[in-house]
Design a protein around this motif. Structure first.
Motif, PDB file in Angstrom:
ATOM      1  N   GLU A  12     -13.753  -1.333 -14.060  1.00 34.99           N
ATOM      2  CA  GLU A  12     -14.351  -1.289 -12.735  1.00 34.99           C
ATOM      3  C   GLU A  12     -13.711  -2.384 -11.878  1.00 34.99           C
ATOM      4  N   VAL A  13     -13.133  -1.998 -10.748  1.00 37.48           N
ATOM      5  CA  VAL A  13     -12.451  -2.954  -9.874  1.00 37.48           C
ATOM      6  C   VAL A  13     -12.851  -2.684  -8.424  1.00 37.48           C
ATOM      7  N   GLN A  14     -12.465  -3.593  -7.546  1.00 35.49           N
ATOM      8  CA  GLN A  14     -12.695  -3.417  -6.121  1.00 35.49           C
ATOM      9  C   GLN A  14     -11.367  -3.500  -5.377  1.00 35.49           C
ATOM     10  N   GLY A  15     -11.361  -2.994  -4.158  1.00 33.83           N
ATOM     11  CA  GLY A  15     -10.122  -3.000  -3.397  1.00 33.83           C
ATOM     12  C   GLY A  15     -10.358  -2.765  -1.921  1.00 33.83           C
ATOM     13  N   LEU A  16      -9.251  -2.638  -1.182  1.00 27.50           N
ATOM     14  CA  LEU A  16      -9.286  -2.421   0.261  1.00 27.50           C
ATOM     15  C   LEU A  16      -8.404  -1.241   0.624  1.00 27.50           C
ATOM     16  N   LEU A  17      -8.806  -0.526   1.676  1.00 24.55           N
ATOM     17  CA  LEU A  17      -7.993   0.556   2.229  1.00 24.55           C
ATOM     18  C   LEU A  17      -7.043  -0.015   3.269  1.00 24.55           C
ATOM     19  N   THR A  18      -5.778   0.407   3.207  1.00 21.96           N
ATOM     20  CA  THR A  18      -4.788  -0.038   4.187  1.00 21.96           C
ATOM     21  C   THR A  18      -3.928   1.140   4.618  1.00 21.96           C
ATOM     22  N   PRO A  19      -3.403   1.115   5.859  1.00 19.67           N
ATOM     23  CA  PRO A  19      -2.477   2.178   6.278  1.00 19.67           C
ATOM     24  C   PRO A  19      -1.207   2.136   5.430  1.00 19.67           C
ATOM     25  N   ILE A  20      -0.596   3.283   5.259  1.00 19.64           N
ATOM     26  CA  ILE A  20       0.652   3.367   4.500  1.00 19.64           C
ATOM     27  C   ILE A  20       1.803   2.857   5.364  1.00 19.64           C
ATOM     28  N   GLU A  21       2.610   1.996   4.780  1.00 22.03           N
ATOM     29  CA  GLU A  21       3.759   1.458   5.513  1.00 22.03           C
ATOM     30  C   GLU A  21       4.658   2.600   5.988  1.00 22.03           C
ATOM     31  N   GLY A  22       5.196   2.463   7.232  1.00 20.99           N
ATOM     32  CA  GLY A  22       6.055   3.505   7.788  1.00 20.99           C
ATOM     33  C   GLY A  22       5.291   4.564   8.539  1.00 20.99           C
ATOM     34  N   ARG A  23       3.943   4.502   8.462  1.00 19.95           N
ATOM     35  CA  ARG A  23       3.131   5.486   9.174  1.00 19.95           C
ATOM     36  C   ARG A  23       2.353   4.842  10.325  1.00 19.95           C
ATOM     37  N   VAL A  24       2.830   3.683  10.783  1.00 20.78           N
ATOM     38  CA  VAL A  24       2.270   3.019  11.954  1.00 20.78           C
ATOM     39  C   VAL A  24       3.413   2.815  12.950  1.00 20.78           C
ATOM     40  N   ALA A  25       3.197   3.204  14.206  1.00 24.22           N
ATOM     41  CA  ALA A  25       4.260   3.095  15.220  1.00 24.22           C
ATOM     42  C   ALA A  25       3.665   2.631  16.540  1.00 24.22           C
ATOM     43  N   GLU A  26       4.547   2.089  17.415  1.00 25.23           N
ATOM     44  CA  GLU A  26       4.117   1.617  18.736  1.00 25.23           C
ATOM     45  C   GLU A  26       4.752   2.474  19.827  1.00 25.23           C
ATOM     46  N   ALA A  27       3.944   2.766  20.845  1.00 26.22           N
ATOM     47  CA  ALA A  27       4.472   3.426  22.049  1.00 26.22           C
ATOM     48  C   ALA A  27       4.766   2.318  23.058  1.00 26.22           C
ATOM     49  N   THR A  28       6.039   2.173  23.468  1.00 24.69           N
ATOM     50  CA  THR A  28       6.464   1.034  24.311  1.00 24.69           C
ATOM     51  C   THR A  28       7.047   1.504  25.640  1.00 24.69           C
ATOM     52  N   LEU A  43      -3.284   8.267   9.683  1.00 27.02           N
ATOM     53  CA  LEU A  43      -4.292   7.907   8.681  1.00 27.02           C
ATOM     54  C   LEU A  43      -4.704   9.096   7.829  1.00 27.02           C
ATOM     55  N   SER A  44      -3.864  10.143   7.806  1.00 27.79           N
ATOM     56  CA  SER A  44      -4.196  11.311   6.970  1.00 27.79           C
ATOM     57  C   SER A  44      -4.205  10.949   5.490  1.00 27.79           C
ATOM     58  N   GLN A  45      -3.497   9.896   5.136  1.00 25.74           N
ATOM     59  CA  GLN A  45      -3.556   9.312   3.805  1.00 25.74           C
ATOM     60  C   GLN A  45      -3.593   7.790   3.953  1.00 25.74           C
ATOM     61  N   LEU A  46      -4.213   7.132   2.979  1.00 25.01           N
ATOM     62  CA  LEU A  46      -4.296   5.668   3.008  1.00 25.01           C
ATOM     63  C   LEU A  46      -3.940   5.120   1.633  1.00 25.01           C
ATOM     64  N   TRP A  47      -3.444   3.908   1.644  1.00 26.68           N
ATOM     65  CA  TRP A  47      -3.284   3.192   0.384  1.00 26.68           C
ATOM     66  C   TRP A  47      -4.612   2.556  -0.014  1.00 26.68           C
ATOM     67  N   VAL A  48      -4.863   2.527  -1.322  1.00 31.01           N
ATOM     68  CA  VAL A  48      -5.974   1.764  -1.895  1.00 31.01           C
ATOM     69  C   VAL A  48      -5.354   0.641  -2.708  1.00 31.01           C
ATOM     70  N   ASP A  49      -5.516  -0.574  -2.233  1.00 23.41           N
ATOM     71  CA  ASP A  49      -5.006  -1.738  -2.960  1.00 23.41           C
ATOM     72  C   ASP A  49      -6.131  -2.312  -3.804  1.00 23.41           C
ATOM     73  N   LEU A  50      -5.993  -2.172  -5.129  1.00 23.51           N
ATOM     74  CA  LEU A  50      -7.037  -2.580  -6.073  1.00 23.51           C
ATOM     75  C   LEU A  50      -6.668  -3.919  -6.698  1.00 23.51           C
ATOM     76  N   HIS A  51      -7.635  -4.809  -6.794  1.00 27.23           N
ATOM     77  CA  HIS A  51      -7.383  -6.159  -7.290  1.00 27.23           C
ATOM     78  C   HIS A  51      -7.816  -6.259  -8.753  1.00 27.23           C
ATOM     79  N   ILE A  52      -6.848  -6.594  -9.612  1.00 23.85           N
ATOM     80  CA  ILE A  52      -7.082  -6.653 -11.051  1.00 23.85           C
ATOM     81  C   ILE A  52      -6.873  -8.090 -11.514  1.00 23.85           C
ATOM     82  N   PHE A  53      -7.805  -8.579 -12.319  1.00 21.00           N
ATOM     83  CA  PHE A  53      -7.780  -9.985 -12.692  1.00 21.00           C
ATOM     84  C   PHE A  53      -7.488 -10.165 -14.186  1.00 21.00           C
ATOM     85  N   GLY A  54      -6.878 -11.284 -14.497  1.00 23.27           N
ATOM     86  CA  GLY A  54      -6.705 -11.727 -15.874  1.00 23.27           C
ATOM     87  C   GLY A  54      -5.931 -10.765 -16.746  1.00 23.27           C
ATOM     88  N   ALA A  55      -6.370 -10.678 -18.006  1.00 17.43           N
ATOM     89  CA  ALA A  55      -5.653  -9.899 -19.015  1.00 17.43           C
ATOM     90  C   ALA A  55      -5.680  -8.399 -18.731  1.00 17.43           C
TER      91      ALA A  55
END
Length: 425
Positions: free
Chosen positions: A184-200, A269-281
């Motif tokens: 059992e772990v916890q994590g954060l949702l983040t946008p996938i790299e390369g799928r964020v852009a700026e209108a300039t 944001l049709s897909q997101l990364w889930v970054d899960l934090h795992i500790f120790g061994a």
């Protein structure tokens, strides 16, 4: 040993109240009492059986007595007997004793008692728990053939089907399954790299119109803003570079846009990364490719995915290893920055027999489950093996197909303990 105790309306009401169950007031108690009246009419607790000098039950007939006990002083339990005539002890060789028991469900066992050096007769076979059965004793002393029958119950109660249903008691068969090595772990949702852009803005000039706000869904090529160029004094449009959701807007109508100035941030944001934090061994044996079950905190929605990679570095703040998976976000409710919990399944081990963890209780220092046959519930000691967050392996004590209480098992335990029939030989 004590006879079976039928659950009373009062005991059931107390059990439910003590465990936070729903109370039906006087009407519920009256109804429950009515259900049990037919069962209990004519039923009386068996008087305590007479006991002999060895602490065993005295069985008497035609001047002969067999004292039958369950010998378990630091050794596996066995039937043991002593013979008497007119109250005087007889040599063990002067008779023969056989004990036959019938367990809940109809399974029968037979034990032949043989003379021992201490003057008793004892069975070679041990008696498995629970020691709860119908007993038939056959003895031959001299020319006399003697026979007794009695009920010897422990850890047993009876509950009508209607009462069990109202109390939420449910059963399911013990069966083969899979025990998982889960983390059992916890994590954060983040946008996938390369799928964020700026209108300039391409050219500097005043912003004449803005056609999107934060949270809007936009398509690639859709016009988001109109700017008057300081160079040509004509308007030009700024389009969305990708399809996605507007996550930021840093411009206002009438303001000045500089060349290359970001006006909007758009994320797919049709897909997101889930970054899960795992500790120790734990990080040492979690590898890409294993199943992951991710649960959204806001509403408990769960999706299944696969661990894609374990990042080589450490998260600086938490000193944890980050493992990454991807979740689909079709409903748009998985939001970047949100915390999630996840279950990583490292290995799955098939087992011959298992039950849900909710079935397991402790009585008299032993782990037990409650087996139902008809309307009778029996505490069955079990030897357990591997377990995960939901299931436990059963090594002994059950057979495939046994109907085991898997919900509200604590009510059965409470009723047996209140009746005083949990474990008494």
């Amino acid at each position: 040993m004590k006879p079976i105790h039928l659950i009373s309306a009062l005991a059931l009401a107390l059990s439910l109240a003590a465990c936070g169950g729903e109370s039906g007031g006087d009407d519920h108690a009256d109804e429950a009492a009515g259900e049990h009246a037919a069962e209990e009419s004519g039923e009386h607790a068996e008087a305590e059986a007479a006991t002999g000098e060895h602490g065993g039950r005295l069985l008497q007939q035609d001047g002969y007595t067999v004292e039958l006990a369950m010998a378990e002083d630091g050794a596996p339990p066995r039937f043991q007997a002593w013979l008497y005539e007119d109250g005087e002890p007889l040599p063990a060789s002067s008779g023969k004793v056989e004990v036959r028991v019938t367990r809940l469900g109809g399974r029968t066992e037979s034990y032949t008692l043989a003379p021992q050096e201490d003057g008793s007769l004892a069975a070679a076979k041990t008696v498995a728990e629970p020691h709860s059965f119908e007993v038939e004793v056959l003895a031959s002393i001299g020319d006399e053939m003697l026979r007794w029958e009695y009920a010897s119950y422990e850890g047993r109660t009876a509950i009508t089907a209607a009462t069990a249903d109202k109390s939420g008691i449910k059963v399911q068969p013990a069966q083969p399954g899979v025990i998982a090595d889960e983390h059992e772990v916890q994590g954060l949702l983040t946008p996938i790299e390369g799928r964020v852009a700026e209108a300039t803005a391409r050219f500097p000039g005043p912003i004449r119109s803005l056609k999107a706000n934060v949270g809007d869904q936009v398509g690639a090529g859709q016009t988001l803003a109109t700017i008057e160029s300081n160079l040509s004094l004509s308007n030009y449009s700024v389009a969305a570079p990708i399809s996605g959701v507007v996550t930021a807007r840093s411009a206002s109508v009438g303001g000045l846009a500089g060349e290359g100035m970001p006006l909007f941030e758009i994320a797919d944001l049709s897909q997101l990364w889930v970054d899960l934090h795992i500790f120790g061994a734990d990080a040492q044996h979690i590898q890409p490719g294993v199943p992951v079950e991710v649960t959204r905190m806001s509403d408990g929605k769960t999706v299944e995915t696969v661990l894609e990679r374990v990042l080589p570095g450490m998260a600086t703040a938490s000193q944890s290893t980050v493992a990454r998976a991807t979740v689909d976000n079709a409903d748009g409710l998985w939001r970047p920055g949100s915390a999630v919990k996840a279950r990583i399944t490292v290995e799955q081990q098939p087992v011959e027999l298992m039950v849900p963890l909710s079935a397991l209780q402790t009585m008299g220092g032993e782990e037990v489950v409650f087996v139902r046959v008809g309307e009778v519930y029996q505490a069955q000691p079990v030897e357990v093996g591997q377990r995960d967050g939901q299931r436990v392996e059963i090594l002994s004590g059950l057979t495939k197909g046994d109907q085991v209480v898997v919900e509200e098992s604590y009510l059965i335990k409470a009723d047996i303990e209140k009746s005083g029939a949990s474990h008494a030989h």
